[in-house]
Design a protein around this motif. Structure first.
Motif, PDB file in Angstrom:
ATOM      1  N   VAL A   1       0.848  -1.196   0.000  1.00 55.32           N
ATOM      2  CA  VAL A   1       0.000   0.000   0.000  1.00 55.32           C
ATOM      3  C   VAL A   1       0.881   1.242   0.000  1.00 55.32           C
ATOM      4  O   VAL A   1       1.839   1.335   0.760  1.00 55.32           O
ATOM      5  N   SER A   2       0.556   2.197  -0.871  1.00 51.97           N
ATOM      6  CA  SER A   2       1.342   3.436  -0.888  1.00 51.97           C
ATOM      7  C   SER A   2       0.484   4.694  -0.750  1.00 51.97           C
ATOM      8  O   SER A   2       0.989   5.751  -0.412  1.00 51.97           O
ATOM      9  N   GLN A   3      -0.826   4.568  -1.016  1.00 51.58           N
ATOM     10  CA  GLN A   3      -1.701   5.744  -0.926  1.00 51.58           C
ATOM     11  C   GLN A   3      -3.083   5.345  -0.471  1.00 51.58           C
ATOM     12  O   GLN A   3      -3.552   4.245  -0.747  1.00 51.58           O
ATOM     13  N   LEU A   4      -3.709   6.262   0.224  1.00 54.03           N
ATOM     14  CA  LEU A   4      -5.067   6.050   0.699  1.00 54.03           C
ATOM     15  C   LEU A   4      -5.883   7.281   0.323  1.00 54.03           C
ATOM     16  O   LEU A   4      -5.443   8.405   0.569  1.00 54.03           O
ATOM     17  N   HIS A   5      -7.031   7.084  -0.301  1.00 60.13           N
ATOM     18  CA  HIS A   5      -7.933   8.188  -0.636  1.00 60.13           C
ATOM     19  C   HIS A   5      -9.220   8.004   0.170  1.00 60.13           C
ATOM     20  O   HIS A   5      -9.837   6.952   0.089  1.00 60.13           O
TER      21      HIS A   5
ATOM     22  N   GLY B   1      -1.018 -10.466  13.910  1.00 61.39           N
ATOM     23  CA  GLY B   1      -1.843  -9.453  14.567  1.00 61.39           C
ATOM     24  C   GLY B   1      -1.624  -8.089  13.945  1.00 61.39           C
ATOM     25  O   GLY B   1      -0.558  -7.813  13.394  1.00 61.39           O
ATOM     26  N   LEU B   2      -2.633  -7.229  14.046  1.00 59.74           N
ATOM     27  CA  LEU B   2      -2.534  -5.880  13.471  1.00 59.74           C
ATOM     28  C   LEU B   2      -1.430  -5.080  14.146  1.00 59.74           C
ATOM     29  O   LEU B   2      -1.260  -5.129  15.368  1.00 59.74           O
ATOM     30  N   VAL B   3      -0.703  -4.325  13.335  1.00 59.17           N
ATOM     31  CA  VAL B   3       0.365  -3.454  13.823  1.00 59.17           C
ATOM     32  C   VAL B   3       0.076  -2.045  13.311  1.00 59.17           C
ATOM     33  O   VAL B   3      -0.324  -1.867  12.158  1.00 59.17           O
ATOM     34  N   LYS B   4       0.281  -1.049  14.153  1.00 55.24           N
ATOM     35  CA  LYS B   4       0.018   0.336  13.739  1.00 55.24           C
ATOM     36  C   LYS B   4       1.001   0.779  12.663  1.00 55.24           C
ATOM     37  O   LYS B   4       2.197   0.554  12.773  1.00 55.24           O
ATOM     38  N   ILE B   5       0.455   1.386  11.617  1.00 54.84           N
ATOM     39  CA  ILE B   5       1.266   1.870  10.504  1.00 54.84           C
ATOM     40  C   ILE B   5       1.425   3.388  10.585  1.00 54.84           C
ATOM     41  O   ILE B   5       2.503   3.925  10.423  1.00 54.84           O
ATOM     42  N   ALA B   6       0.315   4.079  10.825  1.00 50.58           N
ATOM     43  CA  ALA B   6       0.362   5.544  10.766  1.00 50.58           C
ATOM     44  C   ALA B   6      -0.860   6.165  11.429  1.00 50.58           C
ATOM     45  O   ALA B   6      -1.909   5.533  11.554  1.00 50.58           O
ATOM     46  N   ASP B   7      -0.703   7.411  11.836  1.00 52.92           N
ATOM     47  CA  ASP B   7      -1.816   8.276  12.221  1.00 52.92           C
ATOM     48  C   ASP B   7      -2.026   9.270  11.091  1.00 52.92           C
ATOM     49  O   ASP B   7      -1.080   9.897  10.635  1.00 52.92           O
ATOM     50  N   LEU B   8      -3.267   9.386  10.632  1.00 54.43           N
ATOM     51  CA  LEU B   8      -3.591  10.314   9.547  1.00 54.43           C
ATOM     52  C   LEU B   8      -4.529  11.377  10.095  1.00 54.43           C
ATOM     53  O   LEU B   8      -5.405  11.080  10.900  1.00 54.43           O
TER      54      LEU B   8
ATOM     55  N   GLN C   1      -0.243   9.868   1.637  1.00 53.53           N
ATOM     56  CA  GLN C   1       0.878   9.030   1.233  1.00 53.53           C
ATOM     57  C   GLN C   1       1.200   8.161   2.441  1.00 53.53           C
ATOM     58  O   GLN C   1       1.335   8.665   3.554  1.00 53.53           O
ATOM     59  N   VAL C   2       1.287   6.878   2.230  1.00 53.70           N
ATOM     60  CA  VAL C   2       1.596   5.959   3.317  1.00 53.70           C
ATOM     61  C   VAL C   2       2.972   5.390   3.040  1.00 53.70           C
ATOM     62  O   VAL C   2       3.289   5.050   1.901  1.00 53.70           O
ATOM     63  N   GLU C   3       3.798   5.301   4.082  1.00 52.89           N
ATOM     64  CA  GLU C   3       5.092   4.664   3.902  1.00 52.89           C
ATOM     65  C   GLU C   3       4.813   3.251   3.399  1.00 52.89           C
ATOM     66  O   GLU C   3       4.056   2.505   4.022  1.00 52.89           O
ATOM     67  N   GLU C   4       5.389   2.887   2.258  1.00 52.66           N
ATOM     68  CA  GLU C   4       5.007   1.642   1.582  1.00 52.66           C
ATOM     69  C   GLU C   4       5.074   0.457   2.539  1.00 52.66           C
ATOM     70  O   GLU C   4       6.107   0.185   3.138  1.00 52.66           O
TER      71      GLU C   4
END
Length: 144
Positions: A60-64, A86-93, A109-112
């Motif tokens: 994943v590189s982008q979220l709309h 298990g789920l791991v936190k990727i980012a706060d948007l 933009q999400v860190e790939e």
């Protein structure tokens, strides 16, 4: 862009709630139908969420996300994992709710990140009752 195709949408998706359980009018499928008229409308309550289970591993590189103004989230937490983990936190948007009347469109933009499952939690709704309204959810990246 061709290098960054849509990877979400056709995949199994779950949501925390649907307004009045009216799936026909407000169900999750409306986030992916590309119609400007339809949307997923959550019920009230804190921390609504969406999970996507990708049939194949994706990077994943982008979220709309396109929210209804006044029903967006000040903070979206992104979590993901590989199959069986298990789920791991990727980012706060932090989407901006520009105007209560308009639809706000956020591109992040999400860190790939390589994953099989993605969870978006809407931590802090701009709506007093905690409802979230999403017209469009696009996950872009590449299938591996």
């Amino acid at each position: 862009s061709p290098s960054c195709p849509r990877v979400g949408g056709a995949c199994p998706c779950r949501v925390s709630s649907v307004l009045n359980r009216d799936v026909k009018q407000f169900g999750k499928k409306h986030m992916f139908d590309t119609s400007e008229e339809t949307c997923w409308n959550s019920d009230q309550g804190t921390c609504q969420w969406v999970t996507l289970d990708f049939p194949r591993t994706v990077k994943v590189s982008q979220l709309h996300i396109q929210f209804q103004g006044g029903f967006s989230s000040r903070l979206c937490t992104l979590e993901g994992c590989r199959a069986g983990e298990g789920l791991v936190k990727i980012a706060d948007l932090y989407p901006e709710d520009i105007n209560a009347m308009q639809i706000s469109f956020a591109v992040f933009q999400v860190e790939e990140t390589v994953l099989d499952k993605l969870k978006i939690t809407f931590e802090n709704s701009t709506d007093f009752f905690g409802r979230i309204v999403v017209y469009h959810l696009g996950v872009l990246g590449e299938r591996l």
